[in-house]
Motif scaffolding. Structure first.
Motif, PDB file in Angstrom:
ATOM      1  N   GLN A 243       0.808  -1.224   0.000  1.00  0.00           N
ATOM      2  CA  GLN A 243       0.000   0.000   0.000  1.00  0.00           C
ATOM      3  C   GLN A 243       0.842   1.275   0.000  1.00  0.00           C
ATOM      4  OE1 GLN A 243      -3.526   0.356  -0.136  1.00  0.00           O
ATOM      5  NE2 GLN A 243      -3.242  -1.728  -0.861  1.00  0.00           N
ATOM      6  N   ALA A 244       2.097   1.170   0.366  1.00  0.00           N
ATOM      7  CA  ALA A 244       2.964   2.353   0.369  1.00  0.00           C
ATOM      8  C   ALA A 244       3.463   2.681  -1.038  1.00  0.00           C
ATOM      9  CB  ALA A 244       4.155   2.132   1.300  1.00  0.00           C
ATOM     10  N   ARG A 245       3.307   1.749  -1.964  1.00  0.00           N
ATOM     11  CA  ARG A 245       3.779   1.954  -3.332  1.00  0.00           C
ATOM     12  C   ARG A 245       2.737   2.732  -4.126  1.00  0.00           C
ATOM     13  NH1 ARG A 245       7.979  -1.949  -4.119  1.00  0.00           N
ATOM     14  NH2 ARG A 245       8.597  -0.763  -5.931  1.00  0.00           N
ATOM     15  N   THR A 246       3.196   3.459  -5.128  1.00  0.00           N
ATOM     16  CA  THR A 246       2.315   4.310  -5.925  1.00  0.00           C
ATOM     17  C   THR A 246       2.205   3.782  -7.355  1.00  0.00           C
ATOM     18  OG1 THR A 246       4.100   5.726  -6.712  1.00  0.00           O
ATOM     19  CG2 THR A 246       3.080   6.331  -4.590  1.00  0.00           C
ATOM     20  N   LEU A 247       1.337   4.416  -8.109  1.00  0.00           N
ATOM     21  CA  LEU A 247       1.216   4.093  -9.529  1.00  0.00           C
ATOM     22  C   LEU A 247       2.552   4.332 -10.229  1.00  0.00           C
ATOM     23  CD1 LEU A 247      -0.612   3.249 -11.900  1.00  0.00           C
ATOM     24  CD2 LEU A 247      -1.226   5.656 -12.167  1.00  0.00           C
ATOM     25  N   ASP A 248       3.244   5.376  -9.831  1.00  0.00           N
ATOM     26  CA  ASP A 248       4.562   5.630 -10.413  1.00  0.00           C
ATOM     27  C   ASP A 248       5.531   4.483 -10.121  1.00  0.00           C
ATOM     28  OD1 ASP A 248       4.034   7.988 -11.732  1.00  0.00           O
ATOM     29  OD2 ASP A 248       4.634   9.250 -10.046  1.00  0.00           O
ATOM     30  N   ASP A 249       5.462   3.909  -8.922  1.00  0.00           N
ATOM     31  CA  ASP A 249       6.309   2.756  -8.605  1.00  0.00           C
ATOM     32  C   ASP A 249       5.981   1.587  -9.530  1.00  0.00           C
ATOM     33  OD1 ASP A 249       7.595   4.047  -6.437  1.00  0.00           O
ATOM     34  OD2 ASP A 249       5.997   3.426  -5.058  1.00  0.00           O
ATOM     35  N   LEU A 250       4.681   1.329  -9.697  1.00  0.00           N
ATOM     36  CA  LEU A 250       4.258   0.242 -10.571  1.00  0.00           C
ATOM     37  C   LEU A 250       4.714   0.500 -12.002  1.00  0.00           C
ATOM     38  CD1 LEU A 250       2.667  -2.341 -11.276  1.00  0.00           C
ATOM     39  CD2 LEU A 250       0.651  -0.860 -11.588  1.00  0.00           C
ATOM     40  N   LEU A 251       4.424   1.675 -12.511  1.00  0.00           N
ATOM     41  CA  LEU A 251       4.741   1.956 -13.901  1.00  0.00           C
ATOM     42  C   LEU A 251       6.244   2.094 -14.125  1.00  0.00           C
ATOM     43  CD1 LEU A 251       1.678   4.082 -14.870  1.00  0.00           C
ATOM     44  CD2 LEU A 251       2.125   1.679 -15.284  1.00  0.00           C
ATOM     45  N   GLY A 252       6.962   2.497 -13.115  1.00  0.00           N
ATOM     46  CA  GLY A 252       8.420   2.495 -13.216  1.00  0.00           C
ATOM     47  C   GLY A 252       8.936   1.083 -13.443  1.00  0.00           C
ATOM     48  N   ARG A 253       8.371   0.132 -12.693  1.00  0.00           N
ATOM     49  CA  ARG A 253       8.781  -1.261 -12.863  1.00  0.00           C
ATOM     50  C   ARG A 253       8.310  -1.809 -14.212  1.00  0.00           C
ATOM     51  NH1 ARG A 253      12.566  -3.595 -13.463  1.00  0.00           N
ATOM     52  NH2 ARG A 253      12.346  -5.807 -13.602  1.00  0.00           N
TER      53      ARG A 253
END
Length: 185
Positions: free
Chosen positions: A81-91
């Motif tokens: 839950q601490a991760r963001t859409l940017d974290d997901l899309l970065g990966r």
């Protein structure tokens, strides 16, 4: 001079061989594309072709195994839950840059039921991230999962057609531009 034969470790080597084959496929597909010789993947994994075909009867099943690992990694990102859409899309961008040959596979096999299942799984992952981002106010309320997956598809198409040394920069620049349109903060 006698050739040194590898000792057959039998069925106990199965899981290790499978992991080695997937890791080798990642590298070989990245270097030589989706149509790279499967014999090269087996050699890089340190196993015989018979072992490769026991685990993966065809090229598609091997590519699906790589995709499965990629999606599992993305599921772990959105589970935090601490991760963001940017974290997901970065990966996602990193995976796209690293494995652009698999995009070729996905396009060639887009009508395949199993490939379609991977696409549905990806949309479900993105949906979790979109809902979380909207709940926290970091994403405009009108942005849909389809909008984000379309954005990812546009980036993937650009990356897959670009020279390897330009892919990362193009993908990151494209995502920054799309963030503005998606109202992502």
């Amino acid at each position: 001079m006698t050739a040194e034969r590898k000792r057959n470790r039998g069925p106990s080597a199965g899981p290790e061989n499978r992991r080695a084959l997937i890791a080798a496929a990642r590298v070989v597909f990245a270097e030589d594309g989706y149509r790279a010789p499967l014999s090269r993947i087996a050699k890089r994994a340190g196993v015989g072709q018979g072992s490769l075909y026991r685990h993966f009867p065809d090229r598609k099943s091997l590519a699906l195994a790589v995709f499965d690992e990629n999606l599992t990694e993305l599921e772990l990102v959105v589970a935090d839950q601490a991760r963001t859409l940017d974290d997901l899309l970065g990966r996602v961008i990193e995976q796209t840059v690293e494995h652009s040959a698999l995009l070729e596979f996905a396009m060639l096999e887009r009508d395949d039921r199993e490939v379609g299942g991977m696409d549905e799984r990806f949309r479900a992952i993105v949906d979790v991230a979109v809902q979380h981002e909207q709940a926290t106010g970091r994403l405009a309320a009108g942005v849909t999962t389809a909008d984000v997956t379309l954005s990812v598809s546009l980036i993937a198409a650009l990356v897959s057609r670009s020279p390897a040394d330009e892919r990362r920069d193009l993908a990151l620049r494209s995502w920054r531009l799309l963030q503005t349109g998606l109202g992502s903060r």
